[in-house]
Each structure stands twice: as C-alpha cells, then as structure tokens.
Design a protein around this motif. Structure first.
Motif, PDB file in Angstrom:
ATOM      1  N   THR A   4       0.716  -1.238   0.043  1.00  0.00           N
ATOM      2  CA  THR A   4      -0.011  -0.012  -0.135  1.00  0.00           C
ATOM      3  C   THR A   4       0.863   1.238   0.062  1.00  0.00           C
ATOM      4  O   THR A   4       1.894   1.194   0.612  1.00  0.00           O
ATOM      5  CB  THR A   4      -0.966  -0.058   1.152  1.00  0.00           C
ATOM      6  N   ARG A  19      -0.084   7.494  -9.526  1.00  0.00           N
ATOM      7  CA  ARG A  19      -1.407   6.616  -9.024  1.00  0.00           C
ATOM      8  C   ARG A  19      -1.747   5.594 -10.339  1.00  0.00           C
ATOM      9  O   ARG A  19      -1.932   4.475 -10.162  1.00  0.00           O
ATOM     10  CB  ARG A  19      -2.549   7.739  -8.693  1.00  0.00           C
ATOM     11  N   ASP A  23      -1.121   1.775  -9.414  1.00  0.00           N
ATOM     12  CA  ASP A  23      -2.457   1.106  -9.453  1.00  0.00           C
ATOM     13  C   ASP A  23      -2.726   0.050 -10.615  1.00  0.00           C
ATOM     14  O   ASP A  23      -3.481  -1.006 -10.326  1.00  0.00           O
ATOM     15  CB  ASP A  23      -3.763   1.926  -9.442  1.00  0.00           C
ATOM     16  N   GLN A  25      -0.712  -1.929 -11.136  1.00  0.00           N
ATOM     17  CA  GLN A  25      -0.004  -3.235 -10.509  1.00  0.00           C
ATOM     18  C   GLN A  25      -0.853  -4.078  -9.707  1.00  0.00           C
ATOM     19  O   GLN A  25      -1.377  -3.747  -8.880  1.00  0.00           O
ATOM     20  CB  GLN A  25       1.414  -3.147  -9.993  1.00  0.00           C
ATOM     21  N   GLU A  29      -1.165  -1.047  -4.511  1.00  0.00           N
ATOM     22  CA  GLU A  29      -2.259  -0.285  -4.236  1.00  0.00           C
ATOM     23  C   GLU A  29      -2.033   1.384  -3.638  1.00  0.00           C
ATOM     24  O   GLU A  29      -1.672   1.444  -2.590  1.00  0.00           O
ATOM     25  CB  GLU A  29      -3.389  -0.959  -3.109  1.00  0.00           C
ATOM     26  N   VAL A  30      -2.514   2.166  -4.385  1.00  0.00           N
ATOM     27  CA  VAL A  30      -2.295   3.428  -3.767  1.00  0.00           C
ATOM     28  C   VAL A  30      -3.563   3.593  -2.970  1.00  0.00           C
ATOM     29  O   VAL A  30      -4.818   3.581  -3.294  1.00  0.00           O
ATOM     30  CB  VAL A  30      -2.317   4.459  -5.011  1.00  0.00           C
ATOM     31  N   VAL A  31      -3.362   4.040  -1.655  1.00  0.00           N
ATOM     32  CA  VAL A  31      -4.631   4.212  -0.636  1.00  0.00           C
ATOM     33  C   VAL A  31      -4.946   5.524  -0.303  1.00  0.00           C
ATOM     34  O   VAL A  31      -5.869   5.932   0.250  1.00  0.00           O
ATOM     35  CB  VAL A  31      -4.198   3.188   0.682  1.00  0.00           C
TER      36      VAL A  31
END
Length: 216
Positions: A4, A19, A23, A25, A29-31
């Motif tokens: 993350t 992002r 994202d 991949q 995860e970009v949170v």
C-alpha cells in the motif's frame, strides 16, 4: 496482500501519473494522496501505508521535515521513498540522512517507479545513486570516522557493509560471500546495531561519510 502506498506531492499531475502507474500493478495499491508534507502524519496513522512516496520540495512542509516527523511520531513507520526532479539535489541527501529509505526521479520510467516501490517495501536493498554517494562523501567528517571506529565491526561485518553499499540484497550478499541468507541477515542486523542505524540506508550513509567506502 498488496503493497500500500501514500502519494505526497504538491503537483496534482505528478500524483495522477504515479497513481496510474502503481494502481495498474496487481501487487500495489495507492491508498491515499496528500498535497503537502503537513498532511502526512494524520494520513499515515489513518491509512497505515507500507510506503510513502514523498516529494522532497513542498511549500508548507518539505519532504525532509515530513520524513523526520513521521519517523519520530508514528509507531512502526512506513518506508519513505523520496520523489525528486534532480538526483544530485542536496535535499535528497538530507532526506535520506533524515531517515528516508530511497529516492525516485519524477522522470523515471513506469517500470522503474514500480521497481522502486517494491524494493523499498522489501527493505533488503537500496536506492542510493552515484550522485548521492558523492554527496555523502563530501559531507564526511572526523566524527563519522570516529563513530565507525567505535562500532568495531568484525571482518565479516565490514565485508557485508561494503556489499550493502553496492546495493546488494541479502540473497546477493549471500552469493558473494558463499554463506546462507540467514547468516547474512544476522550480520546485517549486527552492523545496524553497532552503527546505531535505523536501516540499510543509514548504515551506508555512515560508511560513505566515514570514508570506509568510497564512491566508484
């Protein structure tokens, strides 16, 4: 579980680009996002990201001070990846010295961005370019040399530190030294403890500042 990531940059286009790359991949995860370092601590506490990709130059609180604040104020802090325009920027060196774990150029290719995040998340290698090594050497002083001497590293530990400075992972160091990875992990832990270093980056900075390792 995916890695993350929290993105911190005052340029919306930079955040959008990062992002989009990350994202895409399956294991990243970009949170969350922030436009300034002043917003980092509450977001880190709320989101608990594995990695913070943080611009080194921001208007209210720059990446150096934000890095210091996160490491001082947050339990089990995330890895910090400094995002910069110029690799020989003194700000980059100062951020790494403050505790950041690596750096990423804004002009990096998508594959390099993904690799940097994964590498920093794993914590077993370095993003420490030649330009930053030279800066670390320029900042060398007698106090750094004395600190390394007081650490009294064994021959094996010195060998491990030199290989760490080359950016090798534990597995690669094990291959170079013909030992098991668990043995390498023990040596790395001993090096960090003796140098009073938070992580590999801090240990390698100490190696360059003391003159124990010279830039290639």
């Amino acid at each position: 579980m995916p890695v993350t990531v929290l993105l911190v940059d005052d340029e919306p286009l930079v955040r959008a680009g990062l992002r989009a790359v990350l994202d895409a991949q399956p294991d990243i995860e970009v949170v969350g996002e922030a436009a300034d370092g002043a917003s980092v601590i509450p977001l880190v506490r709320q989101l608990r990201p594995d990695v913070v990709a943080m611009d080194v130059r921001m208007p209210l609180l720059d990446g150096i001070e934000a890095t210091k604040a996160v490491l001082k104020s947050v339990d089990s802090p995330p890895k910090i990846l400094v995002v910069t325009t110029f690799e020989n920027d003194e700000y980059v060196y100062r951020a790494l010295r403050a505790g950041a774990d690596g750096f990423l150029l804004k002009r990096a290719r998508p594959s390099e961005i993904v690799h940097a995040v994964r590498l920093v998340a794993e914590g077993e290698s370095l993003l420490f370019p030649a330009a930053v090594r030279s800066l670390a050497t320029e900042y060398g002083n007698s106090r750094a040399r004395a600190a390394l001497e007081r650490a009294a590293l064994t021959e094996r530990e010195e060998a491990v530190l030199r290989l760490m400075a080359r950016g090798l992972t534990n597995a690669e160091i094990a291959g170079e030294m013909f030992v098991g990875t668990e043995t390498v992990k023990s040596h790395v832990s001993a090096v960090l403890a003796k140098l009073g270093a938070r992580d590999r980056t801090q240990a390698v900075i100490a190696a360059y500042e003391s003159g124990f390792v010279a830039p290639a």
